[in-house]
Design an enzyme around this catalytic site. Structure first.
Site, PDB file in Angstrom:
ATOM      1  N   SER A  59       4.510   4.077  -6.868  1.00 46.32           N
ATOM      2  CA  SER A  59       5.216   4.712  -7.983  1.00 46.32           C
ATOM      3  C   SER A  59       5.388   3.734  -9.158  1.00 46.32           C
ATOM      4  CB  SER A  59       6.605   5.166  -7.525  1.00 46.32           C
ATOM      5  OG  SER A  59       7.366   4.059  -7.121  1.00 46.32           O
ATOM      6  N   TRP A 115       1.164   5.601   0.966  1.00 47.83           N
ATOM      7  CA  TRP A 115       0.925   6.388   2.188  1.00 47.83           C
ATOM      8  C   TRP A 115      -0.107   7.497   1.973  1.00 47.83           C
ATOM      9  CZ3 TRP A 115       2.300  10.886  -0.011  1.00 47.83           C
ATOM     10  CH2 TRP A 115       3.351  10.880  -0.935  1.00 47.83           C
ATOM     11  N   TYR A 142      10.219  -8.978 -10.098  1.00 45.95           N
ATOM     12  CA  TYR A 142      10.151  -9.972  -9.004  1.00 45.95           C
ATOM     13  C   TYR A 142       9.299 -11.167  -9.434  1.00 45.95           C
ATOM     14  CZ  TYR A 142      11.607  -6.056  -5.962  1.00 45.95           C
ATOM     15  OH  TYR A 142      12.261  -5.010  -5.406  1.00 45.95           O
ATOM     16  N   GLU A 182      -1.422  -0.255  -9.739  1.00 49.00           N
ATOM     17  CA  GLU A 182      -2.071   1.054  -9.902  1.00 49.00           C
ATOM     18  C   GLU A 182      -0.979   2.082  -9.617  1.00 49.00           C
ATOM     19  OE1 GLU A 182      -3.290   4.362  -9.567  1.00 49.00           O
ATOM     20  OE2 GLU A 182      -4.202   3.863  -7.639  1.00 49.00           O
ATOM     21  N   LYS A 200       1.350  -5.175   3.294  1.00 51.05           N
ATOM     22  CA  LYS A 200       2.439  -4.318   3.740  1.00 51.05           C
ATOM     23  C   LYS A 200       2.000  -2.871   3.576  1.00 51.05           C
ATOM     24  CE  LYS A 200       5.875  -1.929   2.260  1.00 51.05           C
ATOM     25  NZ  LYS A 200       5.937  -0.908   3.299  1.00 51.05           N
ATOM     26  N   CYS A 259      -2.534  10.216  -7.035  1.00 48.40           N
ATOM     27  CA  CYS A 259      -2.179   9.770  -8.387  1.00 48.40           C
ATOM     28  C   CYS A 259      -3.129  10.345  -9.435  1.00 48.40           C
ATOM     29  CB  CYS A 259      -2.145   8.255  -8.457  1.00 48.40           C
ATOM     30  SG  CYS A 259      -3.609   7.491  -7.773  1.00 48.40           S
ATOM     31  N   GLU A 315       5.543  13.380 -12.617  1.00 50.26           N
ATOM     32  CA  GLU A 315       4.584  13.407 -11.513  1.00 50.26           C
ATOM     33  C   GLU A 315       5.255  14.082 -10.320  1.00 50.26           C
ATOM     34  OE1 GLU A 315       3.465   9.650  -9.604  1.00 50.26           O
ATOM     35  OE2 GLU A 315       1.411  10.386  -9.602  1.00 50.26           O
ATOM     36  N   LEU A 322       0.821  -1.223   0.000  1.00 52.44           N
ATOM     37  CA  LEU A 322       0.000   0.000   0.000  1.00 52.44           C
ATOM     38  C   LEU A 322       0.847   1.263   0.000  1.00 52.44           C
ATOM     39  CD1 LEU A 322      -2.646  -1.037   2.698  1.00 52.44           C
ATOM     40  CD2 LEU A 322      -2.722  -1.397   0.224  1.00 52.44           C
TER      41      LEU A 322
HETATM   42  P1  NDP Z   1       6.787   3.831  -3.538  1.00 53.40           P
HETATM   43  O1  NDP Z   1       6.269   3.332  -4.821  1.00 53.40           O
HETATM   44  O2  NDP Z   1       8.234   3.667  -3.227  1.00 53.40           O
HETATM   45  O3  NDP Z   1       5.984   3.155  -2.312  1.00 53.40           O
HETATM   46  C1  NDP Z   1       4.756   2.513  -2.395  1.00 53.40           C
HETATM   47  C2  NDP Z   1       4.808   1.213  -1.591  1.00 53.40           C
HETATM   48  O4  NDP Z   1       5.754   0.327  -2.173  1.00 53.40           O
HETATM   49  C3  NDP Z   1       5.282   1.410  -0.153  1.00 53.40           C
HETATM   50  O5  NDP Z   1       4.588   0.519   0.692  1.00 53.40           O
HETATM   51  C4  NDP Z   1       6.745   1.060  -0.260  1.00 53.40           C
HETATM   52  O6  NDP Z   1       7.378   0.719   0.945  1.00 53.40           O
HETATM   53  C5  NDP Z   1       6.710  -0.108  -1.203  1.00 53.40           C
HETATM   54  N1  NDP Z   1       7.997  -0.387  -1.824  1.00 53.40           N
HETATM   55  C6  NDP Z   1       9.061   0.451  -2.001  1.00 53.40           C
HETATM   56  N2  NDP Z   1      10.073  -0.202  -2.610  1.00 53.40           N
HETATM   57  C7  NDP Z   1       9.647  -1.471  -2.835  1.00 53.40           C
HETATM   58  C8  NDP Z   1      10.231  -2.609  -3.443  1.00 53.40           C
HETATM   59  N3  NDP Z   1      11.453  -2.582  -3.943  1.00 53.40           N
HETATM   60  N4  NDP Z   1       9.494  -3.730  -3.512  1.00 53.40           N
HETATM   61  C9  NDP Z   1       8.232  -3.787  -3.036  1.00 53.40           C
HETATM   62  N5  NDP Z   1       7.645  -2.742  -2.423  1.00 53.40           N
HETATM   63  C10 NDP Z   1       8.331  -1.593  -2.341  1.00 53.40           C
HETATM   64  O7  NDP Z   1       6.404   5.317  -3.393  1.00 53.40           O
HETATM   65  P2  NDP Z   1       7.111   6.418  -2.471  1.00 53.40           P
HETATM   66  O8  NDP Z   1       6.489   6.338  -1.172  1.00 53.40           O
HETATM   67  O9  NDP Z   1       8.606   6.303  -2.469  1.00 53.40           O
HETATM   68  O10 NDP Z   1       6.723   7.716  -3.268  1.00 53.40           O
HETATM   69  C11 NDP Z   1       7.494   8.075  -4.423  1.00 53.40           C
HETATM   70  C12 NDP Z   1       6.617   8.545  -5.526  1.00 53.40           C
HETATM   71  O11 NDP Z   1       5.736   7.491  -5.928  1.00 53.40           O
HETATM   72  C13 NDP Z   1       5.681   9.671  -5.168  1.00 53.40           C
HETATM   73  O12 NDP Z   1       6.312  10.889  -5.202  1.00 53.40           O
HETATM   74  C14 NDP Z   1       4.619   9.499  -6.225  1.00 53.40           C
HETATM   75  O13 NDP Z   1       5.070  10.090  -7.409  1.00 53.40           O
HETATM   76  C15 NDP Z   1       4.505   8.015  -6.385  1.00 53.40           C
HETATM   77  N6  NDP Z   1       3.410   7.432  -5.583  1.00 53.40           N
HETATM   78  C16 NDP Z   1       2.248   7.152  -6.222  1.00 53.40           C
HETATM   79  C17 NDP Z   1       1.185   6.687  -5.513  1.00 53.40           C
HETATM   80  C18 NDP Z   1      -0.122   6.414  -6.179  1.00 53.40           C
HETATM   81  O14 NDP Z   1      -1.150   6.618  -5.558  1.00 53.40           O
HETATM   82  N7  NDP Z   1      -0.114   5.905  -7.397  1.00 53.40           N
HETATM   83  C19 NDP Z   1       1.239   6.480  -4.070  1.00 53.40           C
HETATM   84  C20 NDP Z   1       2.529   6.737  -3.490  1.00 53.40           C
HETATM   85  C21 NDP Z   1       3.552   7.218  -4.247  1.00 53.40           C
HETATM   86  P3  NDP Z   1       7.992   1.844   1.912  1.00 53.40           P
HETATM   87  O15 NDP Z   1       6.943   1.981   2.910  1.00 53.40           O
HETATM   88  O16 NDP Z   1       9.247   1.315   2.472  1.00 53.40           O
HETATM   89  O17 NDP Z   1       8.238   3.058   1.098  1.00 53.40           O
END
Ligand code: NDP
Length: 498
Positions: free
Chosen positions: A244, A166, A254, A266, A190, A301, A400, A164
């Site tokens: 992201s 944040w 993976y 998504e 997670k 998003c 973005e 998920l």
């Molecule tokens: P991430 O894509 O890194 O995080 C989303 C989820 O993926 C979190 O739970 C994160 O864990 C987990 N994650 C991170 N790395 C891995 C991995 N290697 N394998 C599996 N799961 C993983 O987003 P960020 O929080 O870093 O945000 C960065 C950018 O992503 C934002 O600025 C935005 O542009 C985009 N974003 C888009 C979203 C949407 O709604 N589509 C939502 C959030 C972000 P952890 O908690 O450790 O970070």
């Protein structure tokens, strides 16, 4: 509901947190005993310590989920029985609505008014919708000849890993868990590292509602450690992800490296709001346009971060938007008057400020905001920001930003506006404003996005699928009955009659 700031603060101060992992129906410490600090983004201060799980915990959670699945304590219950448990969960979430809303408000810095009126109620509604849908769906029989009977049925996939983001912690949890659980799967969730509290509480309420042990497990911790371990796990049948595009791409790797598990993504967006020459009420459009980029701090998003407006309307619309923007009060998310809270964390604040600097450097005209604010609070606040005279090649028009930053671009011919709107690697949502029905249809079909809104900004409701074209997604649709399909396998049962 009229809330007083002082009352909200008092209630928040009394909150109790669930901070351990939830595995096989019990709250437990991380196997290695490690914890990490969860920070309040509105103050920069610690909220609490949370279990930092690792691959051992992932394995324990997957084993618990698999055991539950194989025992059939959930997967083999009738749809009507699953419905009753999920409806009970929805009732309990509703009973604890204020608590759930406050957990997301503290953890994610989301304005309490939004948490109470949007995120938490939508979470309740989402569970109710999927619960109610699951015993109304009929399976199919194929039109074979008289010598055979061929049934086409759907079966749960098995164990699903849900990762998920944040930005909508509990609501995104519901968008994944509603269809995953309704269709009989077991799940290991997670939550994002920054925002685990509401999901841990939800797991507790799910147990109270009667969800059997092991069906829902929540493991907090780092994505690169446990997110990756979950998605590479040989006994996980599918991974559902919101986040992201970069991490989404990793998930596909993976899957390829492990057991070819189904991946449901998504992802991000750089969504256009296209205002055609004959657009109607500019006061209304100004409100929608501002709402769709500043709401949830732009950490969304589906944020309409590119306003693509006909040159003739631009000055008038922009003037109205600047007026309406004054209503977007930045402040403490616990204050019911606040409409814009902080960025999720300091590193993300710096990313957003970096984009603002790039807009200035590349020659866009800053007409609102443009920097950090409320620094004395210790929080990670950015002023709502608008750039005019943005060119399609600029970074702020292409990437973005995930912050309250709007880029305004202009066009002269309808086809140029549509081409500009589609000139992105993303395709999540789009809005088009016009008073002409034919144009509206034409544009809605021409825009390459999973959801196109006409004369409004909307993500639809529980009945409509939500997900993206192009690099905004991969096979992923949250909400609606279509979400049930992606968490089930299609089976043919072919019978020859004597
Ligand atoms: P991430 O894509 O890194 O995080 C989303 C989820 O993926 C979190 O739970 C994160 O864990 C987990 N994650 C991170 N790395 C891995 C991995 N290697 N394998 C599996 N799961 C993983 O987003 P960020 O929080 O870093 O945000 C960065 C950018 O992503 C934002 O600025 C935005 O542009 C985009 N974003 C888009 C979203 C949407 O709604 N589509 C939502 C959030 C972000 P952890 O908690 O450790 O970070």
């Amino acid at each position: 509901m009229k809330l007083a700031y002082s009352d909200v603060k008092k209630t928040a101060a009394k909150l109790k947190f669930r901070t351990q992992a939830f595995i096989d129906g019990k709250f437990v410490n991380a196997a290695a005993g490690k914890t990490y600090t969860s920070i309040n983004p509105a103050t920069g201060q610690p909220i609490t310590q949370i279990a930092a799980c690792d691959s051992t915990d992932v394995d324990l959670a997957v084993k618990a989920a698999r055991r539950a699945f194989e025992r059939g304590v959930w997967s083999k219950r009738s749809p009507a029985e699953r419905k009753h448990v999920l409806l009970k969960l929805a009732d309990l979430l509703e009973k604890h609505l204020e608590e759930i809303a406050l957990l997301d408000c503290l953890d994610a810095g989301k304005p309490i008014t939004d948490c109470l009126t949007i995120d938490a109620p939508d979470t309740v509604h989402c569970f109710r919708w999927h619960a109610e849908a699951v015993d109304k769906e009929y399976e199919k029989m194929a039109p074979t000849g008289p010598g055979n009977v061929a049934m086409i049925v759907r079966e749960p996939l098995g164990v699903i890993g849900a990762i998920l983001p944040w930005n909508f912690p509990v609501q995104m949890g519901a968008w994944k868990l509603g269809p995953i659980l309704a269709t009989g799967n077991s799940v290991v969730v997670k939550p994002a590292r920054q925002t685990s509290l509401s999901l841990l509480r939800l797991a507790e309420l799910a147990a109270e509602a009667g969800l059997p042990e092991g069906v829902l497990n929540v493991i907090p911790g780092s994505g690169s450690i446990i997110g990756a371990a979950l998605c590479k796990h040989m006994d996980v049948d599918a991974a559902a992800f919101t986040g992201s595009t970069e991490v989404g791409r990793e998930l596909l790797n993976y899957s390829a490296q492990s057991n070819l598990k189904r991946i449901v993504l998504e992802l991000g967006g750089k969504n256009p709001q296209l205002v055609l020459e004959d657009a109607g009420d500019l006061d209304d459009i100004a409100r929608q346009a501002v709402n769709c980029v500043f709401w949830n701090m732009g950490e969304n998003c589906s944020s309409g971060s590119r306003l693509i407006v006909h040159r003739k309307l631009k000055d008038k619309l922009l003037a109205k938007m600047l007026e309406v923007s004054q209503e977007w009060i930045v402040g403490d998310p616990l204050d019911p008057a606040t409409k814009v809270g902080p960025m999720i964390e300091e590193s993300h604040l710096n990313t957003v400020l970096g984009y603002i600097e790039s807009g200035k450097r590349e020659g866009a005209k800053l007409v609102l905001g443009g920097g950090r604010t409320l620094q004395k609070t210790g929080g990670f606040f950015v002023s709502p920001t608008i750039f005019d005279e943005v060119k399609p090649a600029m970074k702020i028009a292409r990437e973005e930003i995930f912050g309250p930053v709007l880029s305004v671009l202009t066009f002269d011919q309808e086809e140029d506006g549509i081409a500009m709107a589609n000139d992105t690697c993303y395709g999540l949502t789009a809005s088009v404003y016009t008073q002409d029905l034919s144009r509206a249809h034409r544009a809605a079909r021409a825009l390459r996005a999973g959801t196109v809104s006409v004369n409004c900004f909307s993500e639809g409701d529980a009945t409509t699928p939500f997900g993206g074209f192009k690099q905004s997604g991969f096979y992923g649709r949250d909400k609606s009955i279509f979400a049930h399909y992606q968490y089930t396998e299609l089976k043919t049962i072919w019978m020859q009659l004597a």
